[in-house]
Design a protein around this motif. Sequence first.
Motif, PDB file in Angstrom:
ATOM      1  N   ALA A  12      32.676  20.714   0.481  1.00  0.00           N
ATOM      2  CA  ALA A  12      33.557  20.402  -0.649  1.00  0.00           C
ATOM      3  C   ALA A  12      35.005  20.304  -0.194  1.00  0.00           C
ATOM      4  CB  ALA A  12      33.416  21.473  -1.735  1.00  0.00           C
ATOM      5  N   LYS A  13      35.428  21.207   0.694  1.00  0.00           N
ATOM      6  CA  LYS A  13      36.806  21.157   1.197  1.00  0.00           C
ATOM      7  C   LYS A  13      37.074  19.851   1.929  1.00  0.00           C
ATOM      8  CE  LYS A  13      36.458  25.286   3.177  1.00  0.00           C
ATOM      9  NZ  LYS A  13      36.781  26.505   3.952  1.00  0.00           N
ATOM     10  N   LYS A 185      39.146  30.314  -6.083  1.00  0.00           N
ATOM     11  CA  LYS A 185      38.782  28.915  -5.907  1.00  0.00           C
ATOM     12  C   LYS A 185      37.270  28.768  -6.022  1.00  0.00           C
ATOM     13  CE  LYS A 185      42.601  27.316  -2.999  1.00  0.00           C
ATOM     14  NZ  LYS A 185      42.963  26.623  -1.729  1.00  0.00           N
ATOM     15  N   SER A 187      34.273  25.827  -5.708  1.00  0.00           N
ATOM     16  CA  SER A 187      34.068  24.471  -5.209  1.00  0.00           C
ATOM     17  C   SER A 187      32.597  24.090  -5.275  1.00  0.00           C
ATOM     18  CB  SER A 187      34.586  24.335  -3.773  1.00  0.00           C
ATOM     19  OG  SER A 187      33.874  25.195  -2.895  1.00  0.00           O
ATOM     20  N   TYR A 189      29.857  20.664  -4.086  1.00  0.00           N
ATOM     21  CA  TYR A 189      29.638  19.369  -3.437  1.00  0.00           C
ATOM     22  C   TYR A 189      28.157  19.045  -3.526  1.00  0.00           C
ATOM     23  CZ  TYR A 189      29.152  15.833   0.204  1.00  0.00           C
ATOM     24  OH  TYR A 189      28.854  14.687   0.895  1.00  0.00           O
ATOM     25  N   GLU A 201      36.615  20.999  -7.507  1.00  0.00           N
ATOM     26  CA  GLU A 201      37.251  22.259  -7.136  1.00  0.00           C
ATOM     27  C   GLU A 201      38.128  22.732  -8.291  1.00  0.00           C
ATOM     28  OE1 GLU A 201      39.122  23.695  -3.083  1.00  0.00           O
ATOM     29  OE2 GLU A 201      40.661  22.652  -4.244  1.00  0.00           O
TER      30      GLU A 201
END
Length: 275
Positions: A12-13, A185, A187, A189, A201
Amino acid sequence: MPVAFADIGKAAKGFLGGDKPTGSFQFDPKLSVSSTTSSGVKIDISAVQKAEKVDATLKAAYSTKKYSVDVSVDPSNKVQATASVNEVAPGIKLTTSAVVLDPSTAKLTLDYSMPYLALKSTLGLTATPVVDVAASTGYQNVVLGGEASYDTAKSALTKYNFAVGYHAADFQIAALLADQLKTLKLSYYHNLTSTSSVGAEVTRKLADSSTAVALAYGRKLSNGALTKFKLEGSGVLSALYETKLATGEKVAGSLQLQATDLSKPVKYGFAVDLA
């Protein structure tokens, strides 16, 4: 082996922040050149134009199964050297790095991996070093970990973060408690199909209850080109188109606009990668 702490929620990052597999938004002209010499040294040169200034970086790297060495020069002309040795002992990798002619930047990093533990420790090679430690463990698809920094000069813990994630073959979810437990945070994906992916996110500042949201969608077209769109909670919309030419060069174009106020100027840029 569990993933390293830094890699919890990595998909995801990379998708939202930009990485090589899923494409990176580039809003300034950028030229990259990569080449490998006959002796196996890989050379990467990149130049980014910002206003009237061109920032150039150079990296030369050489690696074998046992060793790796790289030297990089950043836009401020700082020269950093890094050397690694794999399998010093079973599961142990040692890395040392420093900015040339600046002993205060010297660091020694130890990576240790075993079936249910991934550990990374970095020690500054000074009289009063900063010690960084990150560890993660997991079972099947679940991984959790934490990291901390201790400044011996201040005798204080200056950083501590915690994360938990679920890494499956086609999707990842992760939660990170960062900034000394002040920021949360979340997240996500997901590879929807072999050609399309989505990511999201949510960042929550616990002190003032402010929240930032980002959503992204990417798709590989039938001609092999890559497209990606990202919408932020502030109304900023970014778009990317990346393709590889028949001659091998990779070209990408990006644009960004304020979707809630189209009177604001549009940002755009392109990147050319000569591999």
